[in-house]
Design a protein around this motif. Structure first.
Motif, PDB file in Angstrom:
ATOM      1  N   ARG A 219       0.828  -1.208   0.000  1.00  0.00           N
ATOM      2  CA  ARG A 219       0.000   0.000   0.000  1.00  0.00           C
ATOM      3  C   ARG A 219       0.868   1.266   0.000  1.00  0.00           C
ATOM      4  O   ARG A 219       0.546   2.278   0.636  1.00  0.00           O
ATOM      5  N   HIS A 220       1.951   1.208  -0.749  1.00  0.00           N
ATOM      6  CA  HIS A 220       2.897   2.318  -0.747  1.00  0.00           C
ATOM      7  C   HIS A 220       2.316   3.584  -1.374  1.00  0.00           C
ATOM      8  O   HIS A 220       2.621   4.695  -0.936  1.00  0.00           O
ATOM      9  N   SER A 221       1.497   3.425  -2.406  1.00  0.00           N
ATOM     10  CA  SER A 221       0.896   4.617  -3.016  1.00  0.00           C
ATOM     11  C   SER A 221      -0.031   5.320  -2.039  1.00  0.00           C
ATOM     12  O   SER A 221      -0.028   6.552  -1.942  1.00  0.00           O
ATOM     13  N   ALA A 222      -0.835   4.544  -1.313  1.00  0.00           N
ATOM     14  CA  ALA A 222      -1.745   5.140  -0.331  1.00  0.00           C
ATOM     15  C   ALA A 222      -0.948   5.831   0.775  1.00  0.00           C
ATOM     16  O   ALA A 222      -1.321   6.912   1.246  1.00  0.00           O
ATOM     17  N   GLN A 223       0.164   5.207   1.194  1.00  0.00           N
ATOM     18  CA  GLN A 223       1.027   5.833   2.190  1.00  0.00           C
ATOM     19  C   GLN A 223       1.610   7.137   1.673  1.00  0.00           C
ATOM     20  O   GLN A 223       1.650   8.148   2.387  1.00  0.00           O
ATOM     21  N   GLN A 224       2.092   7.099   0.431  1.00  0.00           N
ATOM     22  CA  GLN A 224       2.722   8.290  -0.133  1.00  0.00           C
ATOM     23  C   GLN A 224       1.724   9.441  -0.238  1.00  0.00           C
ATOM     24  O   GLN A 224       2.074  10.605   0.003  1.00  0.00           O
ATOM     25  N   LEU A 225       0.473   9.132  -0.606  1.00  0.00           N
ATOM     26  CA  LEU A 225      -0.534  10.185  -0.708  1.00  0.00           C
ATOM     27  C   LEU A 225      -0.801  10.805   0.659  1.00  0.00           C
ATOM     28  O   LEU A 225      -0.928  12.028   0.787  1.00  0.00           O
ATOM     29  N   ALA A 226      -0.896   9.962   1.691  1.00  0.00           N
ATOM     30  CA  ALA A 226      -1.123  10.481   3.042  1.00  0.00           C
ATOM     31  C   ALA A 226       0.062  11.324   3.510  1.00  0.00           C
ATOM     32  O   ALA A 226      -0.117  12.401   4.102  1.00  0.00           O
ATOM     33  N   LYS A 227       1.287  10.857   3.226  1.00  0.00           N
ATOM     34  CA  LYS A 227       2.468  11.606   3.636  1.00  0.00           C
ATOM     35  C   LYS A 227       2.608  12.902   2.848  1.00  0.00           C
ATOM     36  O   LYS A 227       3.038  13.926   3.386  1.00  0.00           O
ATOM     37  N   ALA A 228       2.225  12.850   1.574  1.00  0.00           N
ATOM     38  CA  ALA A 228       2.296  14.059   0.754  1.00  0.00           C
ATOM     39  C   ALA A 228       1.343  15.122   1.283  1.00  0.00           C
ATOM     40  O   ALA A 228       1.671  16.320   1.327  1.00  0.00           O
ATOM     41  N   LYS A 229       0.145  14.695   1.697  1.00  0.00           N
ATOM     42  CA  LYS A 229      -0.809  15.647   2.276  1.00  0.00           C
ATOM     43  C   LYS A 229      -0.263  16.242   3.567  1.00  0.00           C
ATOM     44  O   LYS A 229      -0.423  17.433   3.837  1.00  0.00           O
ATOM     45  N   LEU A 230       0.380  15.394   4.384  1.00  0.00           N
ATOM     46  CA  LEU A 230       0.958  15.881   5.632  1.00  0.00           C
ATOM     47  C   LEU A 230       2.055  16.905   5.361  1.00  0.00           C
ATOM     48  O   LEU A 230       2.048  18.004   5.935  1.00  0.00           O
ATOM     49  N   THR A 231       3.009  16.555   4.509  1.00  0.00           N
ATOM     50  CA  THR A 231       4.112  17.478   4.249  1.00  0.00           C
ATOM     51  C   THR A 231       3.640  18.739   3.546  1.00  0.00           C
ATOM     52  O   THR A 231       4.171  19.828   3.786  1.00  0.00           O
ATOM     53  N   GLN A 232       2.616  18.595   2.693  1.00  0.00           N
ATOM     54  CA  GLN A 232       2.066  19.787   2.049  1.00  0.00           C
ATOM     55  C   GLN A 232       1.465  20.735   3.088  1.00  0.00           C
ATOM     56  O   GLN A 232       1.662  21.954   3.024  1.00  0.00           O
ATOM     57  N   GLY A 233       0.749  20.147   4.052  1.00  0.00           N
ATOM     58  CA  GLY A 233       0.169  20.980   5.097  1.00  0.00           C
ATOM     59  C   GLY A 233       1.227  21.641   5.966  1.00  0.00           C
ATOM     60  O   GLY A 233       1.135  22.827   6.288  1.00  0.00           O
ATOM     61  N   LEU A 234       2.270  20.869   6.335  1.00  0.00           N
ATOM     62  CA  LEU A 234       3.319  21.416   7.204  1.00  0.00           C
ATOM     63  C   LEU A 234       4.156  22.468   6.484  1.00  0.00           C
ATOM     64  O   LEU A 234       4.491  23.508   7.066  1.00  0.00           O
ATOM     65  N   THR A 235       4.518  22.207   5.234  1.00  0.00           N
ATOM     66  CA  THR A 235       5.309  23.200   4.497  1.00  0.00           C
ATOM     67  C   THR A 235       4.475  24.437   4.201  1.00  0.00           C
ATOM     68  O   THR A 235       4.996  25.567   4.202  1.00  0.00           O
ATOM     69  N   GLY A 236       3.166  24.253   3.967  1.00  0.00           N
ATOM     70  CA  GLY A 236       2.287  25.406   3.772  1.00  0.00           C
ATOM     71  C   GLY A 236       2.208  26.256   5.027  1.00  0.00           C
ATOM     72  O   GLY A 236       2.249  27.491   4.965  1.00  0.00           O
ATOM     73  N   ALA A 237       2.123  25.567   6.177  1.00  0.00           N
ATOM     74  CA  ALA A 237       2.087  26.296   7.448  1.00  0.00           C
ATOM     75  C   ALA A 237       3.394  27.058   7.671  1.00  0.00           C
ATOM     76  O   ALA A 237       3.388  28.215   8.116  1.00  0.00           O
ATOM     77  N   ALA A 238       4.525  26.408   7.357  1.00  0.00           N
ATOM     78  CA  ALA A 238       5.824  27.069   7.523  1.00  0.00           C
ATOM     79  C   ALA A 238       5.945  28.281   6.607  1.00  0.00           C
ATOM     80  O   ALA A 238       6.488  29.329   6.997  1.00  0.00           O
ATOM     81  N   ALA A 239       5.428  28.133   5.383  1.00  0.00           N
ATOM     82  CA  ALA A 239       5.506  29.251   4.441  1.00  0.00           C
ATOM     83  C   ALA A 239       4.687  30.441   4.937  1.00  0.00           C
ATOM     84  O   ALA A 239       5.111  31.598   4.840  1.00  0.00           O
ATOM     85  N   ILE A 240       3.503  30.159   5.483  1.00  0.00           N
ATOM     86  CA  ILE A 240       2.653  31.235   5.999  1.00  0.00           C
ATOM     87  C   ILE A 240       3.335  31.935   7.177  1.00  0.00           C
ATOM     88  O   ILE A 240       3.327  33.163   7.308  1.00  0.00           O
ATOM     89  N   ALA A 241       3.952  31.129   8.053  1.00  0.00           N
ATOM     90  CA  ALA A 241       4.566  31.693   9.258  1.00  0.00           C
ATOM     91  C   ALA A 241       5.797  32.533   8.948  1.00  0.00           C
ATOM     92  O   ALA A 241       6.086  33.500   9.658  1.00  0.00           O
ATOM     93  N   THR A 242       6.533  32.203   7.894  1.00  0.00           N
ATOM     94  CA  THR A 242       7.811  32.870   7.639  1.00  0.00           C
ATOM     95  C   THR A 242       7.740  33.963   6.582  1.00  0.00           C
ATOM     96  O   THR A 242       8.639  34.809   6.515  1.00  0.00           O
ATOM     97  N   TYR A 243       6.696  33.953   5.762  1.00  0.00           N
ATOM     98  CA  TYR A 243       6.666  34.902   4.654  1.00  0.00           C
ATOM     99  C   TYR A 243       6.236  36.296   5.124  1.00  0.00           C
ATOM    100  O   TYR A 243       5.266  36.453   5.850  1.00  0.00           O
ATOM    101  N   ASP A 244       6.981  37.284   4.686  1.00  0.00           N
ATOM    102  CA  ASP A 244       6.671  38.682   4.975  1.00  0.00           C
ATOM    103  C   ASP A 244       6.647  39.435   3.655  1.00  0.00           C
ATOM    104  O   ASP A 244       7.691  39.582   2.997  1.00  0.00           O
TER     105      ASP A 244
END
Length: 269
Positions: A143-168
């Motif tokens: 089930r590697h594809s299903a895992q990758q999709l879940a991890k991609a959503k997680l990292t997308q959310g975390l990197t999006g949060a980091a971008a919002i917090a750091t961007y000026d």
């Protein structure tokens, strides 16, 4: 005040991403491992069937040689029917693609498996082909594809949060923080991909042996892939696949673990 609001929004996005990821846990019936996935097996199968025609068209469609296509399918089905894979709900189909130049094999979620003519013509034995197909079956049952999709959503959310917090917007230099966050997310997903590749190698050792093929043929497949790629380039952490030399060591270790008393006689080489 604006900085505080950005920080709060970033925290909320990160928290939602983390909670969603950690709460979506299922035990893999084939491997026995607990995994973070947020889709059902039925959804995996539907996604694979929906995506298969488009993926095939990117490699020139199916190969016109019906006999060669039938050989690929027969070996793939032997791996399915003579192992525990047959007990899974996945519907496996094996496809030979017309692309003579690209050396590749891949699996879509749910059991759609492809190998290019460019890779097939480099293989010299039935057992080598079984090793390639067994590896791709490993991705499906793992089930590697299903895992990758879940991890991609997680990292997308975390990197999006980091971008919002750091961007000026008043400080162009702050964009580098968003770029760095995106790169970290990309490297995280690459690491997960390498782990999946190594697990699929181990599963392929088991599947090929159970289906009557010599799993040592996979070692030669790794050498073929290394030659086709011109050797590993750049540091391993920046590659989407593990170094073939490292994969050979893992395959040899898996063979020893599966067959501590030596391989049985009569295996197809």
């Amino acid at each position: 005040m604006r900085a505080v609001m950005k920080f709060i929004i970033a925290i909320l996005i990160a928290a939602v991403s983390l909670v969603t990821y950690w709460c979506n846990r299922q035990e893999n019936d084939f491997t026995g491992q607990m995994q973070h996935v947020d889709m059902t097996v039925e959804q995996e199968i539907a996604l694979g069937l929906q995506t298969a025609p488009q993926m095939a068209s990117q490699y020139g469609g199916l190969h016109p040689d019906e006999q060669a296509r039938a050989q690929v399918s027969a070996i793939g089905q032997r791996l399915v029917q003579n192992t525990r894979v047959n007990e899974t709900p996945y519907k496996f189909d094996f496809h030979l693609l017309a692309d003579e130049k690209t050396v590749n094999a891949f699996a879509l979620p749910g059991g759609q498996i492809f190998i290019t003519a460019g890779l097939l013509r480099r293989l010299s034995s039935e057992a080598q082909l079984a090793g390639v197909l067994g590896h791709e079956i490993g991705h499906v049952v793992g089930r590697h594809s299903a895992q990758q999709l879940a991890k991609a959503k997680l990292t997308q959310g975390l990197t999006g949060a980091a971008a919002i917090a750091t961007y000026d917007p008043d400080n162009p230099a702050s964009r580098s923080g968003a770029v760095a966050a995106a790169m970290i997310g990309k490297l995280m997903n690459m690491r997960y991909g390498r782990e999946d590749e190594l697990e699929s190698d181990r599963l392929a050792v088991r599947l090929t042996g159970e289906a009557g093929y010599d799993p040592r043929a996979m070692i030669e497949v790794m050498r073929i892939l290394e030659e086709a790629s011109g050797g590993a380039s750049g540091p391993e952490f920046a590659q989407t696949h593990p170094n073939p030399g490292n994969r050979i060591a893992e395959i040899e270790r898996a063979i020893q673990q599966e067959y501590p008393n030596g391989l049985p006689a009569g295996l197809v080489e």
